[in-house]
Design a protein around this motif. Sequence first.
Motif, PDB file in Angstrom:
ATOM      1  N   VAL A  39     104.874   9.114  12.872  1.00  0.00           N
ATOM      2  CA  VAL A  39     105.149  10.107  12.190  1.00  0.00           C
ATOM      3  C   VAL A  39     104.578   9.982  10.827  1.00  0.00           C
ATOM      4  O   VAL A  39     104.791  10.806   9.929  1.00  0.00           O
ATOM      5  N   GLU A  40     104.248   8.735  10.438  1.00  0.00           N
ATOM      6  CA  GLU A  40     103.882   8.218   9.018  1.00  0.00           C
ATOM      7  C   GLU A  40     102.772   8.930   8.532  1.00  0.00           C
ATOM      8  O   GLU A  40     102.651   9.243   7.178  1.00  0.00           O
ATOM      9  N   PHE A  41     101.678   9.525   9.490  1.00  0.00           N
ATOM     10  CA  PHE A  41     100.586  10.368   8.947  1.00  0.00           C
ATOM     11  C   PHE A  41     100.634  11.820   9.051  1.00  0.00           C
ATOM     12  O   PHE A  41      99.586  12.410   9.001  1.00  0.00           O
ATOM     13  N   GLY A  42     101.932  11.916   9.247  1.00  0.00           N
ATOM     14  CA  GLY A  42     102.217  13.653   9.263  1.00  0.00           C
ATOM     15  C   GLY A  42     102.319  14.407  10.566  1.00  0.00           C
ATOM     16  O   GLY A  42     102.190  15.391  10.636  1.00  0.00           O
ATOM     17  N   LEU A  43     102.271  13.518  11.632  1.00  0.00           N
ATOM     18  CA  LEU A  43     102.578  14.065  12.921  1.00  0.00           C
ATOM     19  C   LEU A  43     103.876  15.004  13.048  1.00  0.00           C
ATOM     20  O   LEU A  43     104.851  14.400  12.521  1.00  0.00           O
ATOM     21  N   GLU A  44     103.701  16.105  13.414  1.00  0.00           N
ATOM     22  CA  GLU A  44     104.910  16.883  13.778  1.00  0.00           C
ATOM     23  C   GLU A  44     105.490  16.646  15.087  1.00  0.00           C
ATOM     24  O   GLU A  44     104.693  16.391  15.845  1.00  0.00           O
ATOM     25  N   THR A  45     106.922  16.754  15.319  1.00  0.00           N
ATOM     26  CA  THR A  45     107.270  16.245  16.416  1.00  0.00           C
ATOM     27  C   THR A  45     108.408  17.538  16.782  1.00  0.00           C
ATOM     28  O   THR A  45     108.889  18.046  15.875  1.00  0.00           O
ATOM     29  N   GLY A  46     108.502  17.948  18.143  1.00  0.00           N
ATOM     30  CA  GLY A  46     109.312  18.856  18.588  1.00  0.00           C
ATOM     31  C   GLY A  46     109.872  18.563  19.812  1.00  0.00           C
ATOM     32  O   GLY A  46     109.011  18.051  20.500  1.00  0.00           O
ATOM     33  N   TYR A  47     110.867  19.423  20.203  1.00  0.00           N
ATOM     34  CA  TYR A  47     111.266  19.512  21.822  1.00  0.00           C
ATOM     35  C   TYR A  47     111.114  20.924  22.185  1.00  0.00           C
ATOM     36  O   TYR A  47     111.106  21.712  21.532  1.00  0.00           O
TER      37      TYR A  47
ATOM     38  N   SER B  78      96.957  12.238  13.842  1.00  0.00           N
ATOM     39  CA  SER B  78      97.695  12.514  12.524  1.00  0.00           C
ATOM     40  C   SER B  78      96.855  11.576  11.337  1.00  0.00           C
ATOM     41  O   SER B  78      96.458  12.137  10.377  1.00  0.00           O
ATOM     42  N   ARG B  79      96.414  10.443  11.693  1.00  0.00           N
ATOM     43  CA  ARG B  79      95.501   9.470  10.826  1.00  0.00           C
ATOM     44  C   ARG B  79      94.458  10.126  10.585  1.00  0.00           C
ATOM     45  O   ARG B  79      93.841   9.825   9.702  1.00  0.00           O
ATOM     46  N   ALA B  80      93.834  10.863  11.876  1.00  0.00           N
ATOM     47  CA  ALA B  80      92.481  11.271  11.416  1.00  0.00           C
ATOM     48  C   ALA B  80      92.429  12.717  10.790  1.00  0.00           C
ATOM     49  O   ALA B  80      91.746  13.508  10.681  1.00  0.00           O
ATOM     50  N   CYS B  81      93.487  13.025  10.037  1.00  0.00           N
ATOM     51  CA  CYS B  81      93.731  14.187   9.502  1.00  0.00           C
ATOM     52  C   CYS B  81      93.693  15.553  10.303  1.00  0.00           C
ATOM     53  O   CYS B  81      93.371  16.341   9.736  1.00  0.00           O
ATOM     54  N   LEU B  82      93.925  15.370  11.753  1.00  0.00           N
ATOM     55  CA  LEU B  82      94.231  16.549  12.207  1.00  0.00           C
ATOM     56  C   LEU B  82      95.644  17.092  12.363  1.00  0.00           C
ATOM     57  O   LEU B  82      96.588  16.422  12.210  1.00  0.00           O
ATOM     58  N   LYS B  83      95.675  18.393  12.290  1.00  0.00           N
ATOM     59  CA  LYS B  83      97.112  18.970  12.175  1.00  0.00           C
ATOM     60  C   LYS B  83      97.560  18.789  13.725  1.00  0.00           C
ATOM     61  O   LYS B  83      97.009  19.359  14.500  1.00  0.00           O
ATOM     62  N   SER B  84      98.689  17.998  13.784  1.00  0.00           N
ATOM     63  CA  SER B  84      99.119  17.727  15.279  1.00  0.00           C
ATOM     64  C   SER B  84     100.537  18.011  15.241  1.00  0.00           C
ATOM     65  O   SER B  84     101.328  17.631  14.414  1.00  0.00           O
TER      66      SER B  84
END
Length: 312
Positions: A73-81, A25-31
């Motif tokens: 999650v600071e750089f926009g990582l989405e998380t889910g179960y 996410s810090r590399a600006c990849l939609k993750s």
Amino acid sequence: MSDTEYDVVIIGGGPAGMTAGLYASRACLKSLMLEKMIMGGQMMTTTLVENWPGYPGGIDGPELMMRFQEHCVEFGLETGYGAVEKIIDNGNSKTLIVDGKEITCKAVIIATGVIPRKLGVEGEQALVGKGVSYCATCDGAFFRDVPIAVIGGGDTAVEEALYLTRFASKVTLVHRRDKLRATKILQERVLANDKIEMAWNSVVDGLESDNSGLTGIVLRDMKTGETRTIELQGMFVAVGVTPTTDFLVDLIALNEEGYIISGEDTCTAVPGIYAAGDCRTTVLKQVSTAVGDGAVAAIMAEKYIDELEYQS
Ligand code: NAP
């Protein structure tokens, strides 16, 4: 090139997965990071982590993982179960079947870790929750002032035996050899602990129980063949781990124990699919090595996606 929902999907929310998520996410990849059960992985069932740099005196596993999660999650990582049932390799894109639904992405990082191995003794499964456990931090407090046993001779068994002395009246550490596999410093602690008794060269041959649960274990001496019964209420099994890779069998190469075959670059035999942490063939299974793997996998995925975009 096909449109995908995500650049990278990371499977597994332990130290390797979270680090991969942070870097991606810090590399600006939609993750997206997907976890099947509990964010934090095996560390959530670990007490004191003494070998994670920067924390002299140690830090609790769950606390460390809480910090990892806040950070990843600071750089926009989405998380889910969700439980990934299958990965389909379409070439330049991958489709994940997650609880029956499809998620598409360009690259996948597998960081599914390991689960405790079963002992394989008759009656073990039926007594889970009734005296048989695979997690001292989860279940230790149920065994106050009663005798228990820990089976195994590795780092996990020794750490669990030490932890369980807080609750149990006595801990018998049952090991099939006459020398522990665990790190020297842990060996010294366990051998110096008055509440821990060693049962060397011994294996569990049978379990005894009544309506209330486990009442004893039958030990067989590996050298003499003699058997004896120890009366107790709890048995904690710590005889190693098995990688969580069943869903990959038809996709990527696994070794005979089920670990994903990959090198230090975390690449698998399938372009765009990377393996990080304990689920791959590694020489050391530690938070520090899992973290390193997560970082490498994310950077490899970034390079792969750059190359795809360059080609299209
Ligand atoms: P492990 O190192 O593979 O040790 C498993 C232990 O169980 C061994 O002593 C083995 O005996 C014994 N065993 C295996 N199958 C058995 C059976 N059927 N019956 C009886 N005993 C059996 O597994 P682990 O302790 O879970 O550790 C897994 C990895 O995580 C290791 O790399 C470990 O170093 C790491 N870890 C590190 C830390 C830490 O750094 N603080 C903490 C926990 C785990 P033998 O010795 O005879 O093979």
